[in-house]
Design a protein around this motif. Structure first.
Motif, PDB file in Angstrom:
ATOM      1  N   THR A 168       0.852  -1.201   0.000  1.00 57.85           N
ATOM      2  CA  THR A 168       0.000   0.000   0.000  1.00 57.85           C
ATOM      3  C   THR A 168       0.887   1.251   0.000  1.00 57.85           C
ATOM      4  O   THR A 168       2.099   1.162   0.174  1.00 57.85           O
ATOM      5  CB  THR A 168      -0.908   0.012   1.241  1.00 57.85           C
ATOM      6  OG1 THR A 168      -0.070   0.005   2.396  1.00 57.85           O
ATOM      7  CG2 THR A 168      -1.823  -1.183   1.290  1.00 57.85           C
ATOM      8  N   ASN A 169       0.239   2.419  -0.130  1.00 57.45           N
ATOM      9  CA  ASN A 169       0.978   3.693  -0.182  1.00 57.45           C
ATOM     10  C   ASN A 169       1.799   3.942   1.069  1.00 57.45           C
ATOM     11  O   ASN A 169       2.834   4.592   1.017  1.00 57.45           O
ATOM     12  CB  ASN A 169       0.006   4.859  -0.376  1.00 57.45           C
ATOM     13  CG  ASN A 169      -0.549   4.853  -1.773  1.00 57.45           C
ATOM     14  OD1 ASN A 169       0.058   4.278  -2.675  1.00 57.45           O
ATOM     15  ND2 ASN A 169      -1.717   5.453  -1.951  1.00 57.45           N
ATOM     16  N   ASP A 170       1.332   3.441   2.212  1.00 53.95           N
ATOM     17  CA  ASP A 170       2.077   3.663   3.462  1.00 53.95           C
ATOM     18  C   ASP A 170       3.005   2.483   3.795  1.00 53.95           C
ATOM     19  O   ASP A 170       3.393   2.294   4.948  1.00 53.95           O
ATOM     20  CB  ASP A 170       1.142   4.001   4.628  1.00 53.95           C
ATOM     21  CG  ASP A 170       0.165   2.870   4.949  1.00 53.95           C
ATOM     22  OD1 ASP A 170       0.078   1.908   4.165  1.00 53.95           O
ATOM     23  OD2 ASP A 170      -0.500   2.938   5.990  1.00 53.95           O
ATOM     24  N   PHE A 171       3.298   1.677   2.780  1.00 51.48           N
ATOM     25  CA  PHE A 171       4.271   0.580   2.900  1.00 51.48           C
ATOM     26  C   PHE A 171       3.813  -0.554   3.808  1.00 51.48           C
ATOM     27  O   PHE A 171       4.607  -1.348   4.292  1.00 51.48           O
ATOM     28  CB  PHE A 171       5.664   1.096   3.339  1.00 51.48           C
ATOM     29  CG  PHE A 171       6.450   1.621   2.171  1.00 51.48           C
ATOM     30  CD1 PHE A 171       6.030   2.766   1.510  1.00 51.48           C
ATOM     31  CD2 PHE A 171       7.575   0.971   1.720  1.00 51.48           C
ATOM     32  CE1 PHE A 171       6.728   3.246   0.414  1.00 51.48           C
ATOM     33  CE2 PHE A 171       8.282   1.440   0.622  1.00 51.48           C
ATOM     34  CZ  PHE A 171       7.858   2.586  -0.022  1.00 51.48           C
ATOM     35  N   TRP A 172       2.519  -0.638   4.023  1.00 48.70           N
ATOM     36  CA  TRP A 172       1.951  -1.773   4.742  1.00 48.70           C
ATOM     37  C   TRP A 172       1.719  -2.866   3.700  1.00 48.70           C
ATOM     38  O   TRP A 172       1.411  -2.565   2.542  1.00 48.70           O
ATOM     39  CB  TRP A 172       0.629  -1.324   5.389  1.00 48.70           C
ATOM     40  CG  TRP A 172      -0.127  -2.387   6.109  1.00 48.70           C
ATOM     41  CD1 TRP A 172       0.192  -2.971   7.292  1.00 48.70           C
ATOM     42  CD2 TRP A 172      -1.377  -2.967   5.698  1.00 48.70           C
ATOM     43  NE1 TRP A 172      -0.781  -3.879   7.652  1.00 48.70           N
ATOM     44  CE2 TRP A 172      -1.745  -3.905   6.694  1.00 48.70           C
ATOM     45  CE3 TRP A 172      -2.211  -2.799   4.592  1.00 48.70           C
ATOM     46  CZ2 TRP A 172      -2.915  -4.655   6.613  1.00 48.70           C
ATOM     47  CZ3 TRP A 172      -3.380  -3.544   4.517  1.00 48.70           C
ATOM     48  CH2 TRP A 172      -3.714  -4.468   5.532  1.00 48.70           C
ATOM     49  N   GLN A 174      -0.465  -5.858   2.421  1.00 42.65           N
ATOM     50  CA  GLN A 174      -1.776  -6.513   2.590  1.00 42.65           C
ATOM     51  C   GLN A 174      -1.679  -7.954   2.104  1.00 42.65           C
ATOM     52  O   GLN A 174      -1.818  -8.260   0.921  1.00 42.65           O
ATOM     53  CB  GLN A 174      -2.888  -5.748   1.860  1.00 42.65           C
ATOM     54  CG  GLN A 174      -4.239  -6.385   2.170  1.00 42.65           C
ATOM     55  CD  GLN A 174      -5.432  -5.568   1.790  1.00 42.65           C
ATOM     56  OE1 GLN A 174      -5.320  -4.387   1.459  1.00 42.65           O
ATOM     57  NE2 GLN A 174      -6.597  -6.195   1.827  1.00 42.65           N
ATOM     58  N   ARG A 197      -8.257  -2.029   8.999  1.00 43.20           N
ATOM     59  CA  ARG A 197      -7.030  -1.503   9.614  1.00 43.20           C
ATOM     60  C   ARG A 197      -7.491  -0.382  10.529  1.00 43.20           C
ATOM     61  O   ARG A 197      -8.369   0.388  10.168  1.00 43.20           O
ATOM     62  CB  ARG A 197      -6.097  -0.910   8.556  1.00 43.20           C
ATOM     63  CG  ARG A 197      -5.351  -1.923   7.768  1.00 43.20           C
ATOM     64  CD  ARG A 197      -4.421  -1.196   6.788  1.00 43.20           C
ATOM     65  NE  ARG A 197      -3.197  -0.742   7.452  1.00 43.20           N
ATOM     66  CZ  ARG A 197      -2.339   0.097   6.882  1.00 43.20           C
ATOM     67  NH1 ARG A 197      -2.567   0.602   5.688  1.00 43.20           N
ATOM     68  NH2 ARG A 197      -1.241   0.461   7.530  1.00 43.20           N
ATOM     69  N   SER A 199      -6.615   2.912  13.335  1.00 40.18           N
ATOM     70  CA  SER A 199      -5.639   3.957  13.668  1.00 40.18           C
ATOM     71  C   SER A 199      -4.968   3.660  15.008  1.00 40.18           C
ATOM     72  O   SER A 199      -5.485   2.872  15.815  1.00 40.18           O
ATOM     73  CB  SER A 199      -6.331   5.313  13.722  1.00 40.18           C
ATOM     74  OG  SER A 199      -7.314   5.289  14.735  1.00 40.18           O
ATOM     75  N   TYR A 200      -3.840   4.299  15.261  1.00 39.76           N
ATOM     76  CA  TYR A 200      -3.060   4.131  16.496  1.00 39.76           C
ATOM     77  C   TYR A 200      -3.962   4.339  17.711  1.00 39.76           C
ATOM     78  O   TYR A 200      -4.674   5.353  17.798  1.00 39.76           O
ATOM     79  CB  TYR A 200      -1.915   5.163  16.487  1.00 39.76           C
ATOM     80  CG  TYR A 200      -0.943   4.997  17.619  1.00 39.76           C
ATOM     81  CD1 TYR A 200       0.060   4.034  17.568  1.00 39.76           C
ATOM     82  CD2 TYR A 200      -1.029   5.808  18.757  1.00 39.76           C
ATOM     83  CE1 TYR A 200       0.957   3.889  18.618  1.00 39.76           C
ATOM     84  CE2 TYR A 200      -0.139   5.664  19.807  1.00 39.76           C
ATOM     85  CZ  TYR A 200       0.853   4.700  19.720  1.00 39.76           C
ATOM     86  OH  TYR A 200       1.733   4.549  20.759  1.00 39.76           O
ATOM     87  N   LEU A 210      -9.032   2.753   8.927  1.00 41.95           N
ATOM     88  CA  LEU A 210      -8.093   3.369   7.984  1.00 41.95           C
ATOM     89  C   LEU A 210      -8.379   2.935   6.546  1.00 41.95           C
ATOM     90  O   LEU A 210      -7.686   3.344   5.626  1.00 41.95           O
ATOM     91  CB  LEU A 210      -6.647   2.975   8.341  1.00 41.95           C
ATOM     92  CG  LEU A 210      -6.121   3.430   9.690  1.00 41.95           C
ATOM     93  CD1 LEU A 210      -4.713   2.883   9.908  1.00 41.95           C
ATOM     94  CD2 LEU A 210      -6.101   4.948   9.782  1.00 41.95           C
TER      95      LEU A 210
END
Ligand SMILES: Cc1cc2nc3c(=O)[nH]c(=O)nc-3n(C[C@H](O)[C@H](O)[C@H](O)COP(=O)(O)O)c2cc1C
Length: 211
Positions: A168-172, A174, A197, A199-200, A210
């Motif tokens: 994904t764009n945030d380097f997670w 999937q 997903r 959030s913190y 998310l």
């Protein structure tokens, strides 16, 4: 609820105890470790104990069963220091499971199980071709777990190869987009599908989706 105590474990047959204790800690990661011996024989073995140890430096660990019988993965890692870690997918569970058979040292387990090998440029360690997530790892250390004679192998992640559909764009990563499976016990392979997903988490604040 059924209640089973430590004393009951001792009275179970070996297989029943194995099944019960191996499945009670939840789903485990499903990976194939690829290695090569000093003589050049390629080896592959399924491991369910691979876990994240830390991200800076990028480290993972896995548990190696007692070395009272030959462990080719371990021998090869000690000889060459490097290995590949390949996520197992839905379409390859039978072949992946077959790698747990006790093949002779001189048998190429890619050929024996039908899993296609992938060679990367300038790397002698074999990878599993259809795996959408492949890691090149380097042995760093090992720790004896005295209680049951197993070893915790600690390795650094040197390089990562990921199918771009999973990232994904945030380097997670999937994993379900690559049909990566998980392991239930010693012989169960499960599908995964992402629920959400979040959030913190902070005290007194609700996490947001998310997705
Ligand atoms: C589902 C599954 C998970 C396994 N996980 C591990 C593991 O985490 N650690 C381990 O030492 N052996 C594990 N094994 C056993 C190895 O796959 C087996 O001992 C294999 O023969 C090792 O091959 P090698 O001698 O080529 O290294 C697992 C077997 C199965 C079927």
């Amino acid at each position: 609820m059924i209640s089973i105590s430590k004393e009951d474990f001792a009275n179970l047959s070996k297989i029943h105890r194995l099944n019960l204790i191996n499945s009670c800690t939840g789903y485990k990661s499903a990976n194939l470790i690829g290695t090569i011996s000093k003589k050049g024989t390629k080896n592959l073995a399924v491991f369910s104990s691979v876990t994240h140890l830390g991200s800076n430096p990028a480290l993972l660990g896995f548990i190696l069963r007692p070395t009272t019988v030959p462990r080719h993965t371990y021998q090869n890692i000690k000889e060459t220091l490097f290995f590949s870690m390949n996520a197992i997918t839905e379409t390859s569970i039978k072949e992946a499971h077959q790698t747990s058979a006790k093949y002779q040292e001189d048998i190429n387990e890619f050929e024996a199980t039908g899993l296609e090998e992938e060679c990367k440029e300038n790397i002698s360690i074999p990878f599993v071709k259809k795996s959408p997530l492949q890691l090149l790892c380097k042995y760093q250390n090992e720790y004896e777990i005295k209680e049951n004679d197993t070893l915790l192998i600690v390795a650094s992640i040197e390089k990562m190869y990921i199918d771009k559909l999973l990232l994904t764009n945030d380097f997670w990563i999937q994993l379900d987009k690559g049909n990566v499976v998980s392991i239930n016990g010693l012989d169960g392979y499960s599908k995964n599908s992402l629920i959400d997903r979040l959030s913190y988490a902070r005290p007194n604040e609700k996490s947001n989706s998310l997705k």
